[in-house]
Each structure stands twice: as C-alpha cells, then as structure tokens.
Motif scaffolding. Sequence first.
Motif, PDB file in Angstrom:
ATOM      1  N   MET A 271       0.824  -1.210   0.000  1.00 36.76           N
ATOM      2  CA  MET A 271       0.000   0.000   0.000  1.00 36.76           C
ATOM      3  C   MET A 271       0.857   1.259   0.000  1.00 36.76           C
ATOM      4  SD  MET A 271      -3.353  -0.917   2.368  1.00 36.76           S
ATOM      5  CE  MET A 271      -2.451  -1.268   3.873  1.00 36.76           C
ATOM      6  N   GLY A 273       3.666   1.461  -1.512  1.00 37.08           N
ATOM      7  CA  GLY A 273       4.427   1.512  -2.754  1.00 37.08           C
ATOM      8  C   GLY A 273       5.898   1.218  -2.573  1.00 37.08           C
ATOM      9  N   ARG A 323      -5.785   3.272   1.348  1.00 40.09           N
ATOM     10  CA  ARG A 323      -4.469   3.350   0.698  1.00 40.09           C
ATOM     11  C   ARG A 323      -4.339   2.361  -0.454  1.00 40.09           C
ATOM     12  NH1 ARG A 323      -1.438   1.897   5.867  1.00 40.09           N
ATOM     13  NH2 ARG A 323       0.448   1.926   4.582  1.00 40.09           N
ATOM     14  N   LEU A 324      -5.283   1.447  -0.596  1.00 36.52           N
ATOM     15  CA  LEU A 324      -5.226   0.467  -1.684  1.00 36.52           C
ATOM     16  C   LEU A 324      -5.664   1.106  -3.000  1.00 36.52           C
ATOM     17  CD1 LEU A 324      -6.581  -2.850  -0.132  1.00 36.52           C
ATOM     18  CD2 LEU A 324      -4.450  -2.600  -1.412  1.00 36.52           C
ATOM     19  N   GLN A 325      -4.756   1.173  -3.954  1.00 35.69           N
ATOM     20  CA  GLN A 325      -5.082   1.781  -5.238  1.00 35.69           C
ATOM     21  C   GLN A 325      -6.177   1.005  -5.967  1.00 35.69           C
ATOM     22  OE1 GLN A 325      -4.035   4.698  -6.321  1.00 35.69           O
ATOM     23  NE2 GLN A 325      -2.778   4.959  -4.478  1.00 35.69           N
ATOM     24  N   GLU A 326      -6.238  -0.316  -5.749  1.00 39.84           N
ATOM     25  CA  GLU A 326      -7.277  -1.123  -6.398  1.00 39.84           C
ATOM     26  C   GLU A 326      -8.670  -0.718  -5.925  1.00 39.84           C
ATOM     27  OE1 GLU A 326      -3.534  -3.593  -6.507  1.00 39.84           O
ATOM     28  OE2 GLU A 326      -4.495  -2.195  -5.124  1.00 39.84           O
ATOM     29  N   ARG A 328      -9.492   2.313  -4.796  1.00 43.77           N
ATOM     30  CA  ARG A 328      -9.753   3.635  -5.375  1.00 43.77           C
ATOM     31  C   ARG A 328     -10.184   3.508  -6.839  1.00 43.77           C
ATOM     32  NH1 ARG A 328      -5.049   7.776  -3.091  1.00 43.77           N
ATOM     33  NH2 ARG A 328      -4.902   6.920  -0.981  1.00 43.77           N
ATOM     34  N   ALA A 329      -9.485   2.649  -7.585  1.00 44.17           N
ATOM     35  CA  ALA A 329      -9.815   2.476  -9.005  1.00 44.17           C
ATOM     36  C   ALA A 329     -11.207   1.882  -9.169  1.00 44.17           C
ATOM     37  CB  ALA A 329      -8.768   1.581  -9.671  1.00 44.17           C
TER      38      ALA A 329
END
Length: 388
Positions: A271, A273, A323-326, A328-329
């Motif tokens: 998370m 990066g 914090r998980l970009q998945e 958010r997407a």
Amino acid sequence: MQTSVLRFTFFHRLRTPPLMVIDVGAGAIRGLLFEEGQGAHLPKILHKNVRSTEPSITPARLIQEVHTFLFEVTKELGYAPKKVIIGIGSDIAEFSLTLIRYAMPHPQRTINASELSGFFREQLDEHQDASRFLLAYPLGVRANGYPISASLLEKGDTRSVKELEFPTLFAWLGRETGEAFDQLRQMLGGMNIVCMTIPEAYRITGETVLDIRDGFYIDIGSETTLLTLVKEGALTAVSSFSYGTHKIARAIADARTLSFSQAQDLLRHYMDGSLHEDAMRKVIEIIAQSVREWERNFLKALEVCYHHGPFPAMAVLCGEGARLQEIRALLMRGEWLRALSYVSTPHLKVLEGRSVFGGDSLGGFLQGSEDARIGALMHAWRYEQSFN
C-alpha cells in the motif's frame, strides 16, 4: 504491541488535566491526549499512543483493551484525563437508524429540555433488546412532522405540539461487549467518558471541514467496512460488512504460507508503494482477488440505501484500506454508483488525518487515512462543544 510517540513524564506540571480521544479499531487502538484550543486555536496534541491488537479480537476483548489502555494512561499521568471521548464504530457495534415517535397526551406549546429527554427515554424502552446492549443517539427532533430546534420548543415559538419525532442512531453491542463497556465507564470510581459514533463524526467533519452536505463515506478498517450516507446534512443510512484489510492479509498469509504479521507487513509495504518488484508479483493477484470479494460485499451492503433516492456524487474514502489503489480504481469506475445516482462517475476524496484540521498535522501526530477516524472524532467533539 504498543508504540508511543512521547512519554508522559512532564504532564504532572500541567495546570489543567488534558482530554483524550480514542479510536477503537480491531487492528489498533489509537489514543490522542490533547489540550483544548481556545476559540479559533487548534488543539495541542501532547501524546499519541497506538496499541496494536491481536488478530480476530472480539468486540468485548477490544473494550477490555481500552480499559487497560486507560488504566496505564491514568497511572502515568497521576490522574485521570479531564474527559475521554471514545469513538464507536463498526468493529464494536452494529448501527441502525430509527425514528422514535412520541404522541403527546395533551398538546403543548412549550417543552423544555428535561421534558424532551424524558419523552425520548420513555419511548426508548420499547426498543430495548434483552440479548443486546443499546446505545442511542438522538440526531434531532421534529414537532408535528417538522424539524425544530430544542431552543424554539422551550421558548414556545411554535404551534401546539401533538407529536414529537426523534431521528435516532442506534449502536447495538453484544451483551458481553455491553457489560465490558459498563465496567469501563465505572473504572476509577467513574471516569468522565463520553461516546461519539464514527458516522456522526464523519457527518460533522464532512460538513464543517470539507463543505460536504451530501456525501457517501466509505471507511475500510481492519476487520469491517463502515458505510455512511449523508444527505442534506443529515445521517440518512448506515451499513457495514465484515471485510477489511485483515482479510486481505489473511489471504496473502494462506497463499504464501506466511504468518499473519508477515502478511500484514507485505500488505503495508504494498500500500505504501515500497514493495520490491519480485514480492509485488507474488501478491498482486491475491490482492486483486480480495478486492473483488470486497466489492461483492460492498454491493450487497449498498442494498439498504436503495430506497433513499439518488446518491450524491461525492464519495469520501477513509481508513487504512483507503491506501489500496485497487479500491480507489474500483470506486472511480463508478459501476456501483450508476444504479443509485444520476451521475455515472463519483467525485472521490480520500480523507486523511492531516486534512481534518486544514492540512495541519498538529505536530506530526495526524497523518494518513488511518488517522482519519481519530481526527474526525476530535474535530466533531470540539465542534459540538462550541454550541453547548
């Protein structure tokens, strides 16, 4: 495990006992000891304590951990905090919104605060459940079907009141959790403990800090996800489901034959990066599968919101899972919103601890989305006190 930012040794010199706000989460109990800011001045945080909790901790055990936490704080201080504000979220309670009605025996033009409280408590008895422990939070009052302030009722600046209605947020605790909570409130001869629900803290913070009167708050914690719908500045729906970052960490642990703490570290670095490429390749599909499972639970939990009319375009993402970009997407793609709203793509905002006070981290104590709850609790409590 417990981490502290500052020791208490100099607090004995404080003239006024500080206050404490506590965010009770299944992954960690976060506490901030602070002094109130006067007027427009921001509060001064004196100490931050984060106590990690054991995996799969029960709500009752969580409350017992808060008891230990407060006992240690009081021992170090040499006295109890002036007041302790505890956040009630979906890791320890189930929420429901209810309209409590009271038919007046005789129409009245004036109703004082004591009478209002009595009418509310009288009707509240009908909602008690012997198998559970109920915390009830009235969100306002209506007279003859119309919203009205308690001060106007007391002045008699209204027509004769025939019926009162109290929109109320119920927080249901399991019986064992409720008993632990009672013991907590009685500790040290009756510590000054008040509670605030996380949905109400987000509503107040959204309206007064983010200028959001219509918004949908998605708080992804360690064990649960809490959903809060606010329309025209009022709590409209609250729902939750048992899926958080711990479930993703368990999936990583099972698939990679790791301990839970090792999997947590991997997820945390992912998370942030900061995970190196080889390790990322080994977990990225596991995380993607977990997010798809989270989405299925999310869509099911949204069903309670269908009858509340069109959803607002603003979605606010909070908690460590933000914090998980998945995630958010997924939310930005908007498929979940199209069946609920006139808009096809949400305006997504991530609420972080430092954004609650206008970007001020209050000395570095409030940081990312994992601090959003405790920051919102502190702000909302201070905001409410300014009107008392």
